[in-house]
Design an enzyme around this catalytic site. Sequence first.
Site, PDB file in Angstrom:
ATOM      1  N   ASN A  47       0.791  -1.158   0.065  1.00 54.18           N
ATOM      2  CA  ASN A  47      -0.013   0.077   0.003  1.00 54.18           C
ATOM      3  C   ASN A  47       0.845   1.157   0.043  1.00 54.18           C
ATOM      4  OD1 ASN A  47       0.702  -0.637   2.732  1.00 54.18           O
ATOM      5  ND2 ASN A  47      -1.051   0.582   3.432  1.00 54.18           N
ATOM      6  N   VAL A  48       0.346   2.268  -0.753  1.00 59.29           N
ATOM      7  CA  VAL A  48       1.068   3.417  -0.697  1.00 59.29           C
ATOM      8  C   VAL A  48       0.083   4.561  -0.312  1.00 59.29           C
ATOM      9  CG1 VAL A  48       2.420   5.054  -2.185  1.00 59.29           C
ATOM     10  CG2 VAL A  48       2.654   2.580  -2.578  1.00 59.29           C
ATOM     11  N   ASN A  50      -1.186   8.612   0.566  1.00 58.66           N
ATOM     12  CA  ASN A  50      -0.990   9.752   0.085  1.00 58.66           C
ATOM     13  C   ASN A  50      -2.004  10.870   1.024  1.00 58.66           C
ATOM     14  OD1 ASN A  50      -1.644  12.498  -1.678  1.00 58.66           O
ATOM     15  ND2 ASN A  50       0.039  11.153  -3.025  1.00 58.66           N
ATOM     16  N   ALA A  52      -3.593  13.250   0.145  1.00 57.79           N
ATOM     17  CA  ALA A  52      -4.858  13.405  -0.334  1.00 57.79           C
ATOM     18  C   ALA A  52      -5.448  11.920  -0.360  1.00 57.79           C
ATOM     19  CB  ALA A  52      -4.772  14.044  -1.879  1.00 57.79           C
ATOM     20  N   TYR A  53      -6.146  11.597   0.864  1.00 61.54           N
ATOM     21  CA  TYR A  53      -6.413  10.072   0.496  1.00 61.54           C
ATOM     22  C   TYR A  53      -6.808   9.293  -0.384  1.00 61.54           C
ATOM     23  CZ  TYR A  53      -5.744  10.830   5.938  1.00 61.54           C
ATOM     24  OH  TYR A  53      -5.294  11.169   7.003  1.00 61.54           O
ATOM     25  N   CYS A  58      -4.074   0.707  -2.671  1.00 59.65           N
ATOM     26  CA  CYS A  58      -3.840  -0.674  -2.034  1.00 59.65           C
ATOM     27  C   CYS A  58      -2.958  -1.397  -2.475  1.00 59.65           C
ATOM     28  CB  CYS A  58      -5.256  -1.163  -2.033  1.00 59.65           C
ATOM     29  SG  CYS A  58      -6.801  -0.218  -1.271  1.00 59.65           S
ATOM     30  N   GLU A  60      -3.086  -4.709  -3.111  1.00 59.67           N
ATOM     31  CA  GLU A  60      -3.586  -5.669  -4.126  1.00 59.67           C
ATOM     32  C   GLU A  60      -3.482  -4.735  -5.567  1.00 59.67           C
ATOM     33  OE1 GLU A  60      -5.866  -6.303  -0.431  1.00 59.67           O
ATOM     34  OE2 GLU A  60      -4.975  -4.818  -1.239  1.00 59.67           O
ATOM     35  N   CYS A  92     -10.666  -3.479  -4.084  1.00 59.37           N
ATOM     36  CA  CYS A  92      -9.529  -4.429  -4.395  1.00 59.37           C
ATOM     37  C   CYS A  92     -10.350  -5.926  -4.760  1.00 59.37           C
ATOM     38  CB  CYS A  92      -8.874  -4.555  -3.229  1.00 59.37           C
ATOM     39  SG  CYS A  92      -7.532  -3.191  -3.079  1.00 59.37           S
TER      40      CYS A  92
END
Length: 134
Positions: A47-48, A50, A52-53, A58, A60, A92
């Site tokens: 997962n990455v 940010n 800004a959600y 994710c 996957e 996902c």
Amino acid sequence: MQWKQQLVKAAVEASQMAYCPYSNYKVGAALLVAGTQETPVIIKGCNVENAAYPCGNCAEKTAISNGVISGHQKFDAVAIVTRDGGLPCGQCRQILNEFNPVMLIVMCDMNGTIVTEAKLNEILPYAFGPGNLL
């Protein structure tokens, strides 16, 4: 080491690369390329997040993207590692469905202990997929 153990190990490794400064909820995913159980071809993702959600990604989805860019579009299984062995989110599940609606989903904790296993169509019944667009 059999393919499932290798897949879980790869997902644990991927989780350690997670960028999650907001949730502190590391997730790792590892996909098994279709037909490679004898000599596993495994694609990882993490997962990455940010600031800004909605711009985050994710694990996957990262793994799927890595698989596609590597020339793969069919997957037999995915191992997903979280601190509590949580299931993939709805988005996902939909992304995974695109590439194999009956792939094996192996959910694990951060130690690589398998919490549960299910086929994707069991956790995403009545899915919308490519066949619906024909």
